[in-house]
Design a protein around this motif. Structure first.
Motif, PDB file in Angstrom:
ATOM      1  N   SER A  28      39.506  45.187  28.033  1.00 18.12           N
ATOM      2  CA  SER A  28      38.965  44.540  29.243  1.00 18.12           C
ATOM      3  C   SER A  28      38.298  43.210  28.892  1.00 18.12           C
ATOM      4  O   SER A  28      38.215  42.313  29.726  1.00 18.12           O
ATOM      5  N   GLY A  48      40.674  41.004  32.608  1.00  9.19           N
ATOM      6  CA  GLY A  48      41.676  41.605  33.474  1.00  9.19           C
ATOM      7  C   GLY A  48      42.179  40.618  34.516  1.00  9.19           C
ATOM      8  O   GLY A  48      41.433  39.771  34.984  1.00  9.19           O
ATOM      9  N   LYS A  49      43.447  40.742  34.829  1.00 11.12           N
ATOM     10  CA  LYS A  49      44.054  39.869  35.839  1.00 11.12           C
ATOM     11  C   LYS A  49      44.637  40.763  36.941  1.00 11.12           C
ATOM     12  O   LYS A  49      45.186  41.825  36.648  1.00 11.12           O
ATOM     13  N   GLU A  50      44.488  40.326  38.172  1.00 13.98           N
ATOM     14  CA  GLU A  50      45.087  41.089  39.272  1.00 13.98           C
ATOM     15  C   GLU A  50      46.461  40.524  39.580  1.00 13.98           C
ATOM     16  O   GLU A  50      46.660  39.319  39.569  1.00 13.98           O
ATOM     17  N   THR A  74      45.599  45.814  38.155  1.00 17.61           N
ATOM     18  CA  THR A  74      44.736  45.006  37.289  1.00 17.61           C
ATOM     19  C   THR A  74      45.085  45.372  35.857  1.00 17.61           C
ATOM     20  O   THR A  74      45.207  46.551  35.528  1.00 17.61           O
ATOM     21  N   GLY A  75      45.269  44.354  35.029  1.00 19.67           N
ATOM     22  CA  GLY A  75      45.596  44.609  33.630  1.00 19.67           C
ATOM     23  C   GLY A  75      45.612  43.312  32.846  1.00 19.67           C
ATOM     24  O   GLY A  75      45.176  42.278  33.343  1.00 19.67           O
ATOM     25  N   VAL A  76      46.086  43.407  31.613  1.00 20.72           N
ATOM     26  CA  VAL A  76      46.195  42.202  30.789  1.00 20.72           C
ATOM     27  C   VAL A  76      47.634  42.079  30.291  1.00 20.72           C
ATOM     28  O   VAL A  76      48.344  43.075  30.151  1.00 20.72           O
ATOM     29  N   TYR A  92      52.763  43.606  31.652  1.00 25.70           N
ATOM     30  CA  TYR A  92      51.312  43.814  31.661  1.00 25.70           C
ATOM     31  C   TYR A  92      50.979  45.231  31.216  1.00 25.70           C
ATOM     32  O   TYR A  92      51.738  46.161  31.481  1.00 25.70           O
ATOM     33  N   ALA A 126      48.518  47.696  32.443  1.00 25.22           N
ATOM     34  CA  ALA A 126      47.624  47.854  33.598  1.00 25.22           C
ATOM     35  C   ALA A 126      46.671  49.013  33.394  1.00 25.22           C
ATOM     36  O   ALA A 126      47.015  50.002  32.741  1.00 25.22           O
ATOM     37  N   TYR A 127      45.449  48.880  33.941  1.00 27.37           N
ATOM     38  CA  TYR A 127      44.497  49.993  33.891  1.00 27.37           C
ATOM     39  C   TYR A 127      43.891  50.298  35.256  1.00 27.37           C
ATOM     40  O   TYR A 127      43.164  51.267  35.411  1.00 27.37           O
ATOM     41  N   LYS A 128      44.195  49.468  36.243  1.00 29.09           N
ATOM     42  CA  LYS A 128      43.735  49.756  37.607  1.00 29.09           C
ATOM     43  C   LYS A 128      44.884  49.603  38.590  1.00 29.09           C
ATOM     44  O   LYS A 128      45.738  48.733  38.433  1.00 29.09           O
ATOM     45  N   TYR A 163      46.519  53.998  30.864  1.00 24.70           N
ATOM     46  CA  TYR A 163      47.202  52.702  30.785  1.00 24.70           C
ATOM     47  C   TYR A 163      48.655  52.889  31.172  1.00 24.70           C
ATOM     48  O   TYR A 163      49.260  53.910  30.873  1.00 24.70           O
TER      49      TYR A 163
END
Ligand SMILES: Nc1nc2c(c(=O)[nH]1)N[C@H]1C(S)=C(S)[C@@H](COP(=O)(O)O)O[C@H]1N2
Ligand SMILES: [Mo]
Length: 170
Positions: free
Chosen positions: A57, A61-63, A81-83, A126, A128-130, A147
């Motif tokens: 994080s 994080g990017k949406e 949301t993730g990187v 990506y 993602a985590y959200k 993830y």
């Protein structure tokens, strides 16, 4: 019983309910925190690096949106949301110049391979985590996390590896 006694009992019950609601909220938050704390193993040339949720994080994080199409739902645009996957690899101190592919593994053994060209794409892969603002739940809780790889440019979601636990460079 007098009205006064009933009144006192009611106030007492309302206070107890409030305390339980507060405790429950705190427990739910703690569970989310524990899930989000999961680690990912990055393998490169026999060397293993572990990244914690804080490491991931921290990258920022990017949406982004992506069209989710599962076996039991129709295609629908979702907010994740993730990187970028490439940033995770860089965070582990790995340069990908001399690599050919990146292999992603889920806790269930599901494996997906991506070519380096796909990995260096600035808006495709990506971690993602959200999903829609909420942490992805783990497999045991009926989720696809903590993830999940989101391949935005994949029309079908076969390569959206769920429950990611390992990233290997080859
Ligand atoms: N870890 C893991 N990821 C996975 C899968 C899987 O079995 N395990 N199935 C893939 C397939 S075939 C599809 S279509 C999508 C959506 O699968 P679902 O409909 O079972 O959620 O996830 C993909 N990612
Ligand atoms: Mo599938």
């Amino acid at each position: 019983m007098t009205n006064r006694t009933i009144g006192i009992i009611l106030v007492f019950l309302i206070i107890i309910m409030g305390v339980f609601a507060f405790m429950n909220r705190k427990m739910v938050k703690d569970v989310q925190g524990a899930e989000a704390n999961r680690e990912i193993i990055i393998k490169d040339d026999g060397i293993e690096t572990k990244l914690k949720f804080e490491d991931i994080s921290q990258i920022g994080g990017k949406e982004f949106t992506a069209t989710l199409d599962t076996s039991d739902t129709d295609p629908e645009e979702q907010n994740y949301t993730g990187v970028l996957l490439i940033k995770i690899i860089e965070k582990a101190g790995i340069t990908i110049e001399d690599k050919r592919q990146v292999i992603i593994r889920g806790i269930d053994g599901y494996t997906v391979a991506f070519g380096i060209q796909e990995v260096i794409d600035e808006d495709n892969l990506y971690l993602a985590y959200k999903l829609n603002g909420k942490f992805l739940k783990a497999k045991g809780e009926g989720g696809s996390g903590p993830y999940q790889i989101i391949a935005r440019k994949d029309e079908f979601s076969q390569r959206w590896c769920k429950f990611v636990v390992e990233i290997e460079l080859k």
